[in-house]
Design a protein around this motif. Structure first.
Motif, PDB file in Angstrom:
ATOM      1  N   PRO A 178       0.766  -1.138   0.008  1.00 31.07           N
ATOM      2  CA  PRO A 178       0.006  -0.141  -0.040  1.00 31.07           C
ATOM      3  C   PRO A 178       0.840   1.196   0.038  1.00 31.07           C
ATOM      4  CG  PRO A 178       0.102  -1.060   2.370  1.00 31.07           C
ATOM      5  CD  PRO A 178       1.050  -1.635   1.343  1.00 31.07           C
ATOM      6  N   ASN A 179       0.371   2.314  -0.052  1.00 29.70           N
ATOM      7  CA  ASN A 179       0.936   3.696  -0.101  1.00 29.70           C
ATOM      8  C   ASN A 179       1.261   4.045   1.291  1.00 29.70           C
ATOM      9  OD1 ASN A 179      -1.544   4.597   0.656  1.00 29.70           O
ATOM     10  ND2 ASN A 179      -2.143   5.517  -1.231  1.00 29.70           N
ATOM     11  N   ALA A 180       1.504   5.298   1.660  1.00 32.27           N
ATOM     12  CA  ALA A 180       1.715   5.700   2.900  1.00 32.27           C
ATOM     13  C   ALA A 180       0.607   6.010   3.893  1.00 32.27           C
ATOM     14  CB  ALA A 180       2.358   7.334   2.930  1.00 32.27           C
ATOM     15  N   LYS A 181      -0.673   5.799   3.039  1.00 32.30           N
ATOM     16  CA  LYS A 181      -1.964   5.936   3.885  1.00 32.30           C
ATOM     17  C   LYS A 181      -2.401   4.476   4.089  1.00 32.30           C
ATOM     18  CE  LYS A 181      -3.242  10.655   2.209  1.00 32.30           C
ATOM     19  NZ  LYS A 181      -4.232  11.294   1.428  1.00 32.30           N
ATOM     20  N   GLY A 182      -1.796   3.666   3.734  1.00 34.01           N
ATOM     21  CA  GLY A 182      -2.287   2.247   3.833  1.00 34.01           C
ATOM     22  C   GLY A 182      -3.220   1.988   2.574  1.00 34.01           C
ATOM     23  N   GLN A 183      -3.433   2.536   1.896  1.00 32.28           N
ATOM     24  CA  GLN A 183      -4.327   2.543   0.598  1.00 32.28           C
ATOM     25  C   GLN A 183      -3.640   1.649  -0.695  1.00 32.28           C
ATOM     26  OE1 GLN A 183      -5.829   6.353   0.000  1.00 32.28           O
ATOM     27  NE2 GLN A 183      -7.111   6.218   2.057  1.00 32.28           N
ATOM     28  N   TYR A 184      -4.593   1.083  -1.508  1.00 32.30           N
ATOM     29  CA  TYR A 184      -3.714   0.495  -2.704  1.00 32.30           C
ATOM     30  C   TYR A 184      -4.385   1.315  -3.823  1.00 32.30           C
ATOM     31  CZ  TYR A 184      -2.582  -3.527   0.245  1.00 32.30           C
ATOM     32  OH  TYR A 184      -1.965  -4.181   1.320  1.00 32.30           O
ATOM     33  N   GLU A 185      -3.373   1.998  -4.527  1.00 34.96           N
ATOM     34  CA  GLU A 185      -3.497   2.512  -5.729  1.00 34.96           C
ATOM     35  C   GLU A 185      -3.476   1.796  -6.901  1.00 34.96           C
ATOM     36  OE1 GLU A 185      -1.280   5.942  -5.957  1.00 34.96           O
ATOM     37  OE2 GLU A 185      -1.886   6.890  -3.814  1.00 34.96           O
ATOM     38  N   ILE A 186      -4.692   1.375  -7.427  1.00 33.33           N
ATOM     39  CA  ILE A 186      -4.513   0.414  -8.609  1.00 33.33           C
ATOM     40  C   ILE A 186      -5.332   0.858  -9.862  1.00 33.33           C
ATOM     41  CG2 ILE A 186      -4.187  -1.511  -6.873  1.00 33.33           C
ATOM     42  CD1 ILE A 186      -7.264  -2.153  -7.391  1.00 33.33           C
ATOM     43  N   ALA A 187      -5.298   0.000 -10.628  1.00 34.15           N
ATOM     44  CA  ALA A 187      -6.403   0.033 -12.077  1.00 34.15           C
ATOM     45  C   ALA A 187      -6.109   1.511 -12.612  1.00 34.15           C
ATOM     46  CB  ALA A 187      -7.436  -0.240 -11.769  1.00 34.15           C
ATOM     47  N   GLU A 188      -4.808   1.744 -12.874  1.00 31.03           N
ATOM     48  CA  GLU A 188      -4.631   3.309 -13.470  1.00 31.03           C
ATOM     49  C   GLU A 188      -5.209   3.429 -14.815  1.00 31.03           C
ATOM     50  OE1 GLU A 188      -1.031   6.374 -14.408  1.00 31.03           O
ATOM     51  OE2 GLU A 188      -0.480   4.586 -13.632  1.00 31.03           O
ATOM     52  N   GLY A 189      -5.923   4.167 -15.068  1.00 33.55           N
ATOM     53  CA  GLY A 189      -6.481   4.350 -16.274  1.00 33.55           C
ATOM     54  C   GLY A 189      -7.728   4.153 -16.488  1.00 33.55           C
TER      55      GLY A 189
END
Length: 283
Positions: free
Chosen positions: A72-83
């Protein structure tokens, strides 16, 4: 925007025919993750993705997550599926719950198809439900055309290009004929094949004309068929090889002069294209 996913909710998937497929409730774990897609937050149980382990999300939140490959990122979230848009990703989430891609009105089926290709989700008539049947058939026909072209490429086009390359050619011209076309050329009088015949192909001779002096001219029957012009080892239309240019000089009146018994003339030097000059060693 936060979307909380409920574990015990049953979902009804309405197909294009008006039928309904009821998805059985799946027991979810207490583990929840936040996915960020197109600026929208989705809170989901990652166990739902393991139902389809061969998809991208199934791999990300399956064994890959256990081995810390998915972080995950610094906030504990997963940034996925860009676009991929948030509305498209909602349809993707429904697929993991119900096993169907329910494409609502206002959602582009072509964009949904691209998202499925990116996430390795099966996109066919058994998994897609939408009201725009013509759009679905269009996407499926694209699949069929792509498979047919791949077969033609492997069985016909590549062997023809390899044969030309083995003969030292740098390009190949291929004409697509029908099963009804019969090619019967006169070996003594072959048809002209210049640039003016790039869209018409000679099949067989129609008649022979006698010209003054006994010279005969064969008239061929031409058909308009698709052509493929294939070239390789080229960049921006310029050959990467040395191009020799044959120059006819008017200063050589006869063969004796050309053999050196008369006035000598300079031998024309090879003409090198601009690309070779740029890539060649410095003088």
């Amino acid at each position: 925007m936060m979307e909380e996913e409920h574990a015990t909710a049953s979902r009804i998937a309405v197909g294009a025919e008006g039928g309904a497929d009821v998805a059985q409730p799946r027991p979810l774990s207490r583990d929840r993750v936040t996915l960020v897609v197109d600026g929208t937050h989705f809170v989901v149980d990652p166990a739902v993705f393991t139902t389809y382990p061969d998809t991208v999300l199934g791999r990300m939140f399956g064994r890959a997550r256990q081995h810390s490959f998915t972080r995950p990122n610094a906030k504990g979230q997963y940034e996925i599926a860009e676009g991929i848009g948030a509305n498209i990703f909602r349809v993707i989430l429904d697929f993991y719950r119900a096993g169907l891609l329910l494409c609502p009105e206002g959602v582009s089926l072509a964009e949904l198809r691209e998202a499925c290709d990116y996430l390795c989700i099966n996109f066919d008539y058994s998994t897609v439900r939408c009201r725009d049947l013509s759009a679905l058939l269009h996407e499926l026909s694209n699949d069929g055309a792509r498979r047919r072209f791949e077969a033609f490429l492997e069985e016909l086009l590549v062997p023809a290009m390899v044969s030309s390359a083995q003969e030292g050619e740098r390009e190949s011209h291929i004409v697509v004929l029908t099963d009804e076309d019969i090619v019967d050329w006169d070996h003594d009088h072959p048809p002209p094949m210049g640039e003016e015949h790039t869209q018409r192909y000679p099949t067989c001779k129609e008649k022979v004309k006698r010209r003054p002096g006994g010279r005969s001219e064969v008239i061929y029957s031409y058909v308009q068929r698709p052509f493929l012009q294939l070239s390789w080892e080229k960049e921006e239309g310029k050959s990467r090889h040395v191009d020799f240019q044959c120059v006819r000089s008017r200063s050589v009146p006869n063969l004796i002069t050309a053999l050196g018994e008369g006035p000598t003339r300079a031998t024309p030097t090879p003409q090198v294209d601009e690309l070779d000059r740029l890539n060649g060693p410095a003088p």
